[in-house]
Design a protein around this motif. Structure first.
Motif: not given
Length: 339
Positions: A151-157, A237-242, A259-266, A305-308
């Protein structure tokens, strides 16, 4: 006697435990917060017979060991060897000897409040020798299974990657929803094969099932042995989105930090120019090979900041840095898809 398929018999042990693990998620939230994964390593041998009603297993040392493990990075291992004898009450010469052996090692790690990795390696073997071969009235079998339920949990998608390799025998993986035990994906591999499956999972609670098994049945020749042996491995293996797939590459890393990750929401990612940026004439940013921004006369501390960012796949950001003197430098970093 109609033989029950091996997956319906051996892997059922692992699946039954996996379904029960949903209660663990529901009743132990504090434990889950401390350990994003709680699991059981399953090492099992079993023997059976059918055919003539007089056939029975008269000695049997088979059984199962089920040590618990968590995502603390420690390795949990178990091995067992078992034997059994089948006799026919109607024929004293009709006897069958069966042996089985199994070993497994499992290890899981965490990243913050999420499962990071899990690996299972296993070895299984079975042997059956019937004194009368096909003339035996007893249809005997030896089953061996090594597996895990967790049984495992993921804090992020993010993305869960399942990779498996098997030499003989059968290997099966499955990811289930903890809420309703719905199957979300996995794979089945037999013979000599490698398999990979990638699943996108929202943040939440899940159950993982891994199983590796072989079966040996009554041989075809009198006194001859039927053997089955297999080795297998599964990695999860789990990798958080972005998230970045690794550190930034290139000699330009001293001028700009990505940055270490893409901001998926924006759908954006940022880069920050360092103190060395004062030596630059220009900094040109590319996304998946397309030029998206040029910074002229870069200054230390400036955030870009690179958008879009594009959707539907991974993203690679490359920065070409042209100094006032000397050769240009490049730094790049890749990120997994957001969805």
């Amino acid at each position: 006697m109609t033989k029950q398929p091996i997956l319906g018999r051996s892997l059922a042990v692992v699946v039954a435990l996996a379904l029960g693990s949903t209660a663990l998620l529901a009743t132990a939230p504090s434990a889950q917060a401390a350990a994003p994964l709680q699991g059981t390593l399953i090492v099992s041998t079993s023997f059976g017979t059918g055919g003539n009603p007089g056939c029975s297993v008269v000695t049997d040392t088979g059984g199962a060991e089920q040590p618990a493990f968590t995502s603390n990075g420690a390795t949990t291992a178990r091995s067992m060897s078992s034997a059994a004898t089948v006799e026919d009450a109607d024929d004293a010469a009709d006897d069958t000897s069966l042996t089985a052996a199994a070993s497994g090692r499992v290890r899981a790690t965490r990243a913050g409040a999420s499962l990071a990795t899990l690996s299972l390696t296993s070895s299984v073997s079975a042997r059956v020798v019937a004194a009368q071969g096909t003339a035996s009235e007893c249809e005997s079998r030896a089953d061996v299974v090594v597996g895990t339920q967790a049984a495992f949990t993921l804090a992020d998608p993010g993305w869960l990657t399942l990779r498996g390799s098997v030499q003989g025998g059968h290997l099966q993986t499955a990811v289930l929803s903890a809420q309703n035990t719905e199957g979300l994906g996995g794979f089945s591999a037999g013979g000599k094969r490698e398999q990979t499956r990638v699943l996108f999972l929202p943040a939440g609670s899940y159950t993982l099932v891994l199983g590796h098994q072989v079966e040996a049945v009554t041989p075809s020749a009198a006194g001859a042995a039927t053997t089955a042996a297999s080795s297998g491995s599964v990695s999860v293996a789990f990798t958080a989105a972005g998230a970045a797939t690794g550190p930034a590459a290139g000699k330009g890393g001293g001028f700009v930090r990505l940055d270490d990750a893409v901001a998926c929401g924006s759908r954006s990612v940022a880069g920050a120019l360092t103190r060395k940026a004062a030596r630059l004439r220009t900094a040109t940013f590319f996304v998946n090979g397309k030029r998206v921004k040029v910074i002229r006369k870069p200054r230390a501390g400036k955030e870009v900041l690179l958008r879009g960012l594009p959707t539907g796949g991974g993203v690679t950001v490359k920065v070409v840095l042209k100094p006032r003197k000397g050769r240009s430098a490049v730094v790049s970093r890749s990120y997994v898809a957001c969805v």
